[in-house]
Scaffold this active site. Structure first.
Site, PDB file in Angstrom:
ATOM      1  N   SER A 160     -43.889  76.264 -22.510  1.00  0.00           N
ATOM      2  CA  SER A 160     -42.974  77.342 -22.928  1.00  0.00           C
ATOM      3  C   SER A 160     -41.844  77.449 -21.917  1.00  0.00           C
ATOM      4  CB  SER A 160     -43.757  78.663 -22.963  1.00  0.00           C
ATOM      5  OG  SER A 160     -42.884  79.763 -23.131  1.00  0.00           O
ATOM      6  N   TYR A 193     -49.317  85.771 -20.750  1.00  0.00           N
ATOM      7  CA  TYR A 193     -48.744  84.583 -21.406  1.00  0.00           C
ATOM      8  C   TYR A 193     -47.983  83.731 -20.386  1.00  0.00           C
ATOM      9  CZ  TYR A 193     -46.135  81.909 -24.957  1.00  0.00           C
ATOM     10  OH  TYR A 193     -45.606  80.900 -25.729  1.00  0.00           O
TER      11      TYR A 193
END
Ligand code: NAP
Length: 245
Positions: free
Chosen positions: A137, A150
């Protein structure tokens, strides 16, 4: 297309293949010639049907990557593993629940290690090489907003990718990651529904648009082909230029 970009006859498992980026990756690998095992905690029948309709081959597999038996259930004859399944929990850091932290780390990081380990053990036992592609990510590099678990998990994915690449290169197993930018999927629905956040994000993307899951599939497919044989331990940003800005 040149043989260097084909993976005919290879067996590829994609986690979280029922929707979003995982579904696009499954379709991309099948279009390059792989037989795809579309794995999900929900049915991946639509993904399989789309692949077959396009002339490819695929099957579905029930797999919840957070379940204790997930790694043991991985087929032993895979050539390619794409660790795509992921979850996100948005909450201010001071309010981020321990259970959310555990859920996110289990799906996004622990399962990536355990599935990769099972894949590599089986490949080594067969004397075969292979390809692992992890979905990282932008938050493998940046801190993000209201997503501390996350962000920790995706920084972990980048580090784990490099650690496994180092150890398994001698066995012919390439381990890389693709770091998507802002892609229009369920994962980013809340951001796109917030006009202020959505405009802020769009305004910072040099390409001037949100990414499409197919944008990620192209990069992942490349990392599974002979053309990328000397690429290992890389984290490839596919973000419309976000990190270059
Ligand atoms: P998505 O549409 O929410 O898809 C996530 C997939 O992971 C779904 O198939 C989901 O299944 C599956 N999944 C979640 N927990 C699972 C579990 N325990 N076992 C098996 N499958 C599980 O989001 P997406 O955007 O396509 O996300 C795919 C990957 O890209 C994730 O790793 C995400 O972190 C990463 N990513 C996305 C973006 C973005 O902008 N969209 C950016 C950077 C990174 P269900 O449908 O059953 O929930």
């Amino acid at each position: 297309m040149s043989a260097a970009f084909r993976i005919d006859g290879k067996r590829a498992l994609v986690t979280g293949a029922n929707t979003g980026i995982g579904r696009a990756i499954a379709e991309g690998l099948a279009a390059a010639g792989a037989h795809v095992i579309a794995a999900g905690r929900r049915s991946c029948a639509e993904t399989v049907a789309a692949i077959v309709a396009a002339g490819g081959t695929a099957e579905e597999m029930a797999l919840d990557v957070a379940e204790p038996g997930a790694a043991a259930a991985l087929p032993g004859d895979l050539d390619i593993l794409v660790n795509n399944a992921g979850i996100i929990r948005r909450e201010d850091a001071v309010a981020h629940a321990e259970s959310d932290w555990d859920d996110v780390l289990n799906v996004n990081l622990k399962s990536v290690f355990l599935l990769s380990q099972a894949f590599a053990k089986a490949a080594m036992a067969r004397g075969a090489g292979g390809r692992i592609v992890n979905i990282a990510s932008l938050l493998s590099f940046q801190g993000g907003v209201r997503v501390p678990g996350y962000t920790a998990s995706k920084h972990g994915v980048a580090g784990l990718t490099k650690a496994l690449a180092n150890e398994w290169a001698p066995a012919g197993i390439n381990v890389n990651a693709v770091a998507p930018g802002y892609i229009a999927t369920n994962n980013t629905e809340a951001l796109r529904a917030d006009p202020k956040r959505s405009a802020e994000i769009l305004g910072r993307i040099p390409a001037g648009r949100w990414g499409d899951p197919a944008d990620i599939a192209g990069a992942v497919t490349f990392l599974c082909t002979p053309a990328s044989g000397y690429v290992t331990g890389a984290v490839l940003n596919v973000d419309g230029g976000w990190l270059a800005r």
